[in-house]
Design a protein around this motif. Structure first.
Motif, mmCIF file in Angstrom:
data_model
loop_
_atom_site.group_PDB
_atom_site.id
_atom_site.type_symbol
_atom_site.label_atom_id
_atom_site.label_comp_id
_atom_site.label_asym_id
_atom_site.label_seq_id
_atom_site.Cartn_x
_atom_site.Cartn_y
_atom_site.Cartn_z
ATOM 1 N N GLU A 153 -27.098 -16.379 -12.102
ATOM 2 C CA GLU A 153 -26.732 -15.000 -11.777
ATOM 3 C C GLU A 153 -25.387 -14.976 -11.040
ATOM 4 O O GLU A 153 -25.104 -15.850 -10.223
ATOM 5 C CB GLU A 153 -27.794 -14.383 -10.865
ATOM 6 C CG GLU A 153 -29.113 -14.135 -11.524
ATOM 7 C CD GLU A 153 -29.119 -12.841 -12.329
ATOM 8 O OE1 GLU A 153 -28.341 -11.921 -12.021
ATOM 9 O OE2 GLU A 153 -29.908 -12.773 -13.280
ATOM 10 N N SER B 176 -23.014 -1.909 -8.824
ATOM 11 C CA SER B 176 -24.066 -1.174 -8.136
ATOM 12 C C SER B 176 -24.903 -0.393 -9.128
ATOM 13 O O SER B 176 -24.391 0.165 -10.101
ATOM 14 C CB SER B 176 -23.444 -0.219 -7.112
ATOM 15 O OG SER B 176 -24.422 0.619 -6.561
ATOM 16 N N TYR C 177 -23.314 -7.281 -3.385
ATOM 17 C CA TYR C 177 -23.870 -8.635 -3.403
ATOM 18 C C TYR C 177 -25.119 -8.654 -4.295
ATOM 19 O O TYR C 177 -25.934 -7.738 -4.251
ATOM 20 C CB TYR C 177 -24.255 -9.097 -2.006
ATOM 21 C CG TYR C 177 -23.100 -9.181 -1.036
ATOM 22 C CD1 TYR C 177 -21.908 -9.800 -1.372
ATOM 23 C CD2 TYR C 177 -23.216 -8.656 0.240
ATOM 24 C CE1 TYR C 177 -20.866 -9.872 -0.485
ATOM 25 C CE2 TYR C 177 -22.177 -8.729 1.143
ATOM 26 C CZ TYR C 177 -21.000 -9.339 0.768
ATOM 27 O OH TYR C 177 -19.970 -9.413 1.647
ATOM 28 N N ASN C 178 -25.262 -9.695 -5.053
ATOM 29 C CA ASN C 178 -26.412 -9.849 -5.947
ATOM 30 C C ASN C 178 -27.541 -10.560 -5.195
ATOM 31 O O ASN C 178 -27.396 -11.711 -4.785
ATOM 32 C CB ASN C 178 -26.008 -10.642 -7.191
ATOM 33 C CG ASN C 178 -27.102 -10.731 -8.214
ATOM 34 O OD1 ASN C 178 -28.206 -10.226 -8.020
ATOM 35 N ND2 ASN C 178 -26.802 -11.390 -9.326
ATOM 36 N N HIS C 179 -28.650 -9.894 -5.023
ATOM 37 C CA HIS C 179 -29.770 -10.484 -4.287
ATOM 38 C C HIS C 179 -30.524 -11.532 -5.108
ATOM 39 O O HIS C 179 -31.415 -12.198 -4.601
ATOM 40 C CB HIS C 179 -30.729 -9.387 -3.820
ATOM 41 C CG HIS C 179 -31.420 -8.667 -4.934
ATOM 42 N ND1 HIS C 179 -30.820 -7.640 -5.629
ATOM 43 C CD2 HIS C 179 -32.648 -8.844 -5.473
ATOM 44 C CE1 HIS C 179 -31.653 -7.202 -6.538
ATOM 45 N NE2 HIS C 179 -32.786 -7.915 -6.477
ATOM 46 N N ARG C 180 -30.155 -11.712 -6.353
ATOM 47 C CA ARG C 180 -30.806 -12.737 -7.190
ATOM 48 C C ARG C 180 -30.054 -14.069 -7.144
ATOM 49 O O ARG C 180 -30.526 -15.044 -7.704
ATOM 50 C CB ARG C 180 -30.898 -12.239 -8.632
ATOM 51 C CG ARG C 180 -31.853 -11.073 -8.778
ATOM 52 C CD ARG C 180 -31.991 -10.665 -10.234
ATOM 53 N NE ARG C 180 -32.829 -9.502 -10.347
ATOM 54 C CZ ARG C 180 -32.367 -8.269 -10.529
ATOM 55 N NH1 ARG C 180 -31.067 -8.060 -10.625
ATOM 56 N NH2 ARG C 180 -33.201 -7.266 -10.606
ATOM 57 N N ASN C 181 -28.898 -14.098 -6.512
ATOM 58 C CA ASN C 181 -28.096 -15.318 -6.400
ATOM 59 C C ASN C 181 -28.234 -15.836 -4.971
ATOM 60 O O ASN C 181 -28.134 -15.051 -4.010
ATOM 61 C CB ASN C 181 -26.636 -15.002 -6.720
ATOM 62 C CG ASN C 181 -25.758 -16.230 -6.711
ATOM 63 O OD1 ASN C 181 -25.741 -16.985 -5.754
ATOM 64 N ND2 ASN C 181 -25.019 -16.418 -7.796
ATOM 65 N N GLY D 225 -25.338 -14.806 -2.864
ATOM 66 C CA GLY D 225 -25.396 -13.371 -2.586
ATOM 67 C C GLY D 225 -26.353 -13.059 -1.454
ATOM 68 O O GLY D 225 -26.068 -12.232 -0.585
ATOM 69 N N ILE D 226 -27.517 -13.727 -1.434
ATOM 70 C CA ILE D 226 -28.480 -13.539 -0.344
ATOM 71 C C ILE D 226 -27.877 -13.996 0.984
ATOM 72 O O ILE D 226 -28.014 -13.320 2.006
ATOM 73 C CB ILE D 226 -29.799 -14.296 -0.648
ATOM 74 C CG1 ILE D 226 -30.516 -13.627 -1.817
ATOM 75 C CG2 ILE D 226 -30.702 -14.326 0.576
ATOM 76 C CD1 ILE D 226 -31.755 -14.362 -2.279
ATOM 77 N N ILE E 140 -25.483 -11.427 2.179
ATOM 78 C CA ILE E 140 -26.180 -10.235 2.670
ATOM 79 C C ILE E 140 -26.575 -10.411 4.134
ATOM 80 O O ILE E 140 -26.491 -9.482 4.936
ATOM 81 C CB ILE E 140 -27.417 -9.935 1.789
ATOM 82 C CG1 ILE E 140 -26.965 -9.422 0.415
ATOM 83 C CG2 ILE E 140 -28.350 -8.931 2.467
ATOM 84 C CD1 ILE E 140 -28.094 -9.311 -0.614
ATOM 85 N N PHE E 141 -26.974 -11.607 4.536
ATOM 86 C CA PHE E 141 -27.386 -11.858 5.920
ATOM 87 C C PHE E 141 -26.215 -12.211 6.833
ATOM 88 O O PHE E 141 -26.193 -11.830 7.999
ATOM 89 C CB PHE E 141 -28.450 -12.965 5.978
ATOM 90 C CG PHE E 141 -29.778 -12.519 5.464
ATOM 91 C CD1 PHE E 141 -30.572 -11.684 6.223
ATOM 92 C CD2 PHE E 141 -30.229 -12.909 4.206
ATOM 93 C CE1 PHE E 141 -31.800 -11.250 5.750
ATOM 94 C CE2 PHE E 141 -31.448 -12.488 3.727
ATOM 95 C CZ PHE E 141 -32.242 -11.646 4.491
#
Length: 156
Positions: free
Chosen positions: A4, A10, A19-23, A26-27, A30-31
């Motif tokens: 991913e 979006s 950010y892609n939460h599946r990568n 990306g996670i 996000i944090f």
């Protein structure tokens, strides 16, 4: 199986990337992003306030800069801006937030109280002026003056 992407468009009807939460990267972003942002804002906030030591050093350096200098001023002029500029140009402290109040003008010079909202300490700067050309006929007009500046802790 393809990996991913870190950024994806979006899904909220905008054309922005998020950010892609599946990568995994990306996670992590996000944090990490809000934590870094909060740290930077706390750093900006703490660097925009005067400390007691910074104010003391800035006032002393500003007074040293004014002492012995020649300025184009008049004897009845408010020298608060000149003092503020000298203290801000000292290279110490945030520079903004200085309060320079004219305390008195008498026969032995001008007195100004320097303070900030961030500190409880006040400093009194006393400036005496001597005309460069003492035989000038125009006593109250702007002329070159030699300044003698002193400082002490406490209000004027």
């Amino acid at each position: 199986m393809p990996e991913e992407p870190v950024f994806v468009r979006s899904g909220w009807g905008t054309n922005r990337y998020v950010y892609n939460h599946r990568n995994p990267a990306g996670i992590a972003l996000i944090f990490i992003t809000p934590i870094v942002t909060i740290g930077v804002m706390i750093g900006f906030q703490s660097s925009s306030q005067w400390s007691e030591g910074e104010l003391r050093t800035a006032v002393r350096k500003g007074t040293e800069r004014l002492n012995g200098s020649t300025q184009y001023v008049s004897p009845d002029m408010n020298l608060g801006i000149l003092i503020r500029d000298a203290v801000q140009d000292s290279g110490t402290g945030p520079g903004l937030g200085l309060d320079v109040a004219r305390a008195a003008v008498d026969n032995d010079g001008h007195r100004y109280t320097v303070s900030t909202e961030d500190t409880d300490t006040r400093y009194c700067i006393r400036i005496t002026m001597t005309r460069v050309h003492p035989n000038s006929r125009f006593l109250l007009l702007r002329q070159d003056h030699h300044l003698a500046a002193t400082t002490r802790e406490g209000p004027c």
